[in-house]
Design a protein around this motif. Structure first.
Motif, short mmCIF file in Angstrom:
data_model
loop_
_atom_site.label_atom_id
_atom_site.label_comp_id
_atom_site.label_asym_id
_atom_site.label_seq_id
_atom_site.Cartn_x
_atom_site.Cartn_y
_atom_site.Cartn_z
N ARG A 132 10.49 -0.25 -0.60
CA ARG A 132 11.80 -0.91 -0.67
C ARG A 132 12.91 0.08 -0.97
O ARG A 132 14.07 -0.17 -0.67
CB ARG A 132 11.78 -2.03 -1.71
N CYS A 133 12.59 1.18 -1.65
CA CYS A 133 13.62 2.20 -1.88
C CYS A 133 13.99 2.90 -0.58
O CYS A 133 15.03 3.54 -0.50
CB CYS A 133 13.14 3.24 -2.88
N GLY A 134 13.11 2.83 0.42
CA GLY A 134 13.43 3.41 1.71
C GLY A 134 13.21 4.90 1.79
O GLY A 134 14.04 5.64 2.32
N TYR A 136 11.13 6.38 3.66
CA TYR A 136 10.37 6.63 4.89
C TYR A 136 10.67 7.99 5.53
O TYR A 136 9.76 8.65 6.04
CB TYR A 136 10.66 5.53 5.91
N GLN A 137 11.94 8.38 5.53
CA GLN A 137 12.28 9.64 6.19
C GLN A 137 11.56 10.80 5.51
O GLN A 137 11.06 11.71 6.16
CB GLN A 137 13.80 9.83 6.15
#
Lengths: 152, 725
Positions: A132-134, A136-137
């Motif tokens: 949820r913090c994101g 991914y990159q």
């Protein structure tokens, strides 16, 4: 009563056979690095390895796990946070809140065992855990670093 | 969740927040007499502990939920302290300690992207004061004027005599000195920063990599019991009865607790046994009036507010309605955005232990002083005999702020088990069913263009739910709720509209529902940026003007907004060719004291499937304390924003939420994450927020790129519901 082989140690756990492996690991074995996120195998926060395979432990009943099945949790991935995935995660400061990262790291470690030099497409296909913090990159970049494709 | 409870929580929380005033004038850095024990270290003053090995432990008052505030605050203190960054550690103070020391650490609440921007000044003065005390102690020992000693990386030098010592050696003597008057301290010019302003590694990564970090969900205490909880699925409904006999004899079950008038819990030796028993427990609810509500009834309630004559005129400059009527071209549109859940990865949970004269709780909280107040009020134990052990959060995003509903519930459960710690954990389904959701709204817009394509009038009417009305209705007398108009203000500073429109009318019609609402990362800038920036795009296209040029023409009086828009456009190579099928969209907005802009590169397949390839986000947050962590927040805001844009929607049927887990409430995954490039353009003349500002521009930039791809504006969300081609 069941016997579980967790991180190389045999543990006796007093649970009903339908208890999810996640909760036996957390509440009986006492290893809390494996997280509860959804309980329906959607988010991957509970990811562990069973006989080297990536498993979402929230939907695996303890009754279906044999004493000979080798379970590895985040605590057992390495004794000194020295697994290439852990080192890459540290190098790129991947975690934000960190709650999902045990599962992300276990998923990445399982991917690299099968595909030591994964392509972006293979990372896309394998890394389906929710963050949820994101992060991914950075997860993508850190998988490449762990694979030795990129410098940190 | 009982609204009265949340209101009381707010009032008590406010009382605690004002405690410094009630308890007398606080000393800025505390006194040695009240110093907290610090292991083998010495408390130089309240903010800084120095250990014999020269490790500097910096006390942190704000909550860490992934946003990097712990590291950023430590950088600011260390910069002024002039210590060795490699020997910096941090320690979270508790709200009980803060209260006992007359709030020497100031405000602990962590929301509104305020963690650094509202504490940078006093934490830096804390670092500087400790440095001055440590230098004075060395000068006293050497019997030389303090002006003759200097420090670098925690090593103090007297150049004239060649003597050297370290912070660890003089800390005990320094702690006996009176701290300087903070007003007498001259802070460094940020241009001279060596630690702050640099992309330092986070201080809190190591234990997130090996499972050793203890989140509140992981708390284990001797004799601890576990509770699973269920509240009436219909908001406002009540608990009528439950049949305890049906789960009697189940393994490990210790009891069933009526938590409050709408909630029941099962307590067992393990959480899994508690949850399994709860699922088997027959419960009778009185669902109440809310049960007749649905997404459709709520939508018509809001729709009525779009045209009703009574509305709050937030901005009324010139004659917008007349100008639009008289314009050579007129455009109109109605937009809408849904309720959204926070869905923190760590579900709500709280562990409470109550004894006759002590109340303790272990919790993930964005507002630990509100947690303390809730613990005290709910348990009846006086504040000074309560303590909150705060754990870094497994996600906050606004959910774990002022309400503290989970603390109240856990206290009520623990009351039935005196002296025994009880850990209450919500299932994911409970977490999704009882959030304080991002408020729902609709917006009707009209604009007039003159014959040159210039915007001569803009009329916006937002109809929707008010967060403040839910928290404290007294704050929004007569429907005048400026908070719902976040991002549209005329005054500079926090959330100023970056456009000058000669005739402007912005109105708000408050339309509340039975669904509880609250702040959600970015709060109202999210919806308001979609309405403004997508409609400005419609106006630009109606005018036949380039999207960037149309905006620039309205921004002459807003140079900071414009500079950030230009930075995004430049890095996003606005106006240059793209691969076939890829289209750009652009947006800018302001919130939390910072300026944001985005360029999105998007393609839409023949089947209407949207792919976001690349996003460039530009941010002016004034001072950039840690550029790498700012980039991390920007990247995260893209994921959180795109999850909402593609999938986010809490549907209501029969008065309750319908999509209660990630199988139905979808999340963006790694495969859908675009390449994100962050452009930080700090102007070094203000302190803006970081965690929230950029999320507002993510969705409108993507929607404007879809408009460019399909020729049709996107006026409702989420995208999964729409047929784009």
């Amino acid at each position: 009563m069941a016997k579980l082989n967790v991180n190389g140690k045999i543990r006796d756990v007093q649970v009903e056979p339908d208890t999810p492996l996640l909760w036996a690991i957390r509440e009986q074995v006492g290893l809390t690095g494996t997280k509860y996120g959804c309980g329906v195998a959607q988010c991957g926060a509970c990811s562990v390895h069973v006989n080297g395979e990536l498993v979402r432990s929230c939907v695996v009943p303890v009754g279906g796990v044999k004493p000979t099945d080798k379970i590895v949790t985040i605590e057992g991935l390495s004794s000194t946070s020295s697994h290439p995935v852990q080192k890459a995660w540290a190098a790129l400061d991947v975690p934000q809140c960190g709650y999902c990262q045990s599962g992300q790291i276990m998923a990445a470690a399982a991917l690299l065992r099968k595909k030591p030099k994964p392509t972006d497409q293979e990372i896309d296909d394998a890394m389906s855990n929710v963050c949820r913090c994101g992060t991914y990159q950075r997860i993508r970049a850190a998988v490449h670093v762990a694979a030795g494709r990129k410098q940190a | 969740m009982n609204q009265n409870l949340s209101r009381r929580s707010f009032i008590v929380g406010t009382a605690v927040a004002g405690g410094g005033l009630a308890l007398g004038v606080r000393l800025p850095f505390g006194t040695p007499a009240e110093a907290k024990t610090a292991g083998d270290g010495v408390e130089v003053h309240a903010w800084v502990v120095v250990k014999p090995d020269d490790t500097c432990v910096i006390r942190i008052a704000r909550s860490e939920m992934g946003q990097g505030t712990r590291t950023g605050l430590a950088q600011l203190v260390a910069e002024e302290l002039e210590c060795d960054w490699k020997k910096v550690a941090t320690e979270s103070i508790t709200p009980g300690e803060n209260l006992a020391r007359k709030r020497v650490w100031g405000e602990m609440s962590t929301g509104g992207s305020r963690g650094i921007r509202t504490s940078h000044d006093y934490v830096r003065r804390g670092g500087a004061a400790a440095r001055l005390m440590l230098l004075q102690a060395a000068a006293d020992e050497w019997k030389v004027p303090v002006g003759e000693v200097s420090v670098a990386s925690g090593v103090i030098t007297h150049a004239a005599s060649g003597r050297k010592t370290t912070y660890g050696k003089v800390a005990a003597a320094a702690a006996k000195l009176t701290p300087p008057d903070p007003k007498s301290i001259t802070l460094k010019d940020p241009k001279d920063w060596k630690i702050a302003g640099k992309p330092m590694k986070r201080l809190d990564t190591a234990d997130k990599l090996n499972g050793s970090k203890v989140y509140a969900l992981d708390v284990r205490l001797p004799g601890m019991l576990n509770a699973a909880i269920k509240a009436c699925p219909v908001f406002g409904g009540k608990l009528v009865s439950y049949d305890e006999t049906r789960i009697a004899g189940r393994p490990g079950v210790r009891g069933v607790v009526k938590v409050n008038d709408s909630t029941v819990a099962v307590v067992a030796d393990t959480w899994w046994r508690a949850k399994s028993a709860l699922e088997a427990l027959p419960i009778v609810w009185d669902e109440g009036a809310g049960a007749s509500q649905s997404s459709a009834t709520i939508a018509s309630h809001l729709e009525e507010g779009l045209t009703v004559s009574e509305a709050y005129a937030f901005r009324n400059e010139g004659d917008a309605i007349g100008a639009i009527q008289g314009a050579s071209k007129k455009i109109e549109a109605v937009y809408s955005t849904p309720f959204l859940a926070h869905a923190t990865m760590e579900p709500m949970n709280c562990t409470v232990k109550l004894s006759a004269d002590r109340a303790e709780c272990w919790v993930a909280t964005q507002n630990s002083e509100a947690s303390l107040a809730a613990l005290s009020e709910q348990s009846g134990v006086p504040l000074e005999k309560c303590e909150v052990y705060r754990h870094d959060l497994g996600g906050g995003f606004g959910r774990r702020g002022g309400n503290q509903d989970y603390v109240r519930q856990a206290v009520n459960i623990a009351k039935q088990f005196p002296g025994v710690p009880v850990k209450m954990i919500w299932s994911r389904e409970e977490d999704m069913a009882h959030d304080f959701y991002r408020p729902i709204s609709q917006c009707k817009l009209a604009a007039g263009l003159d014959d040159k394509g210039s915007l001569v009038g803009l009329h916006m009417r937002i109809s929707g739910q008010s967060i403040n009305a839910f928290v404290n209705p007294a704050m929004v007398a007569n429907g005048k709720d400026d908070r719902q108009l976040q991002g549209y203000t005329a005054r500079p500073g926090d959330a100023q509209l970056g456009y000058t429109v000669p005739n402007l009318l912005i109105e708000y019609a408050m339309r509340n529902t039975h669904v509880p609402v609250g702040p959600w990362r970015g709060v109202n800038t999210n919806q308001n940026a979609v309405y403004m920036e997508c409609f400005i795009e419609e106006a630009a296209r109606a005018a036949g003007t380039d999207s960037l040029e149309f905006r620039r023409a309205l921004m002459g009086q807003h140079p900071k907004h414009l500079a950030v828009l230009n930075a995004a456009a430049a890095k996003g190579r606005w106006g240059t060719p793209l691969p076939a099928g890829v289209h750009r969209g652009i947006a800018q907005f302001m919130g939390y004291g910072s300026y944001s802009a985005a360029v999105a590169e998007v393609s839409v397949s023949g089947e209407g499937k949207v792919k976001v390839h690349r996003m460039v986000l530009a941010l002016d947050c004034g001072h950039a304390v840690n550029p790498d962590q700012i980039a991390a927040q920007v990247e995260g805001s893209v994921a959180y924003g795109l999850t909402a844009a593609f999938y986010g929607e809490c549907k209501v049927e029969n008065g309750r939420m319908t999509d209660l887990n990630f199988d139905r409430y979808q999340m963006l995954r790694l495969a859908e994450m675009p390449k994100v490039e962050t452009v930080i353009v700090p102007t070094f003349d203000f302190w803006g927020g970081v965690g929230e500002p950029t999320i507002s521009v993510v969705t409108p930039a993507v929607l404007n790129a879809i408009f460019a791809a399909t020729g049709k504006p996107v006026r409702s969300l989420p995208l999964k519901n729409l047929k784009l081609v």
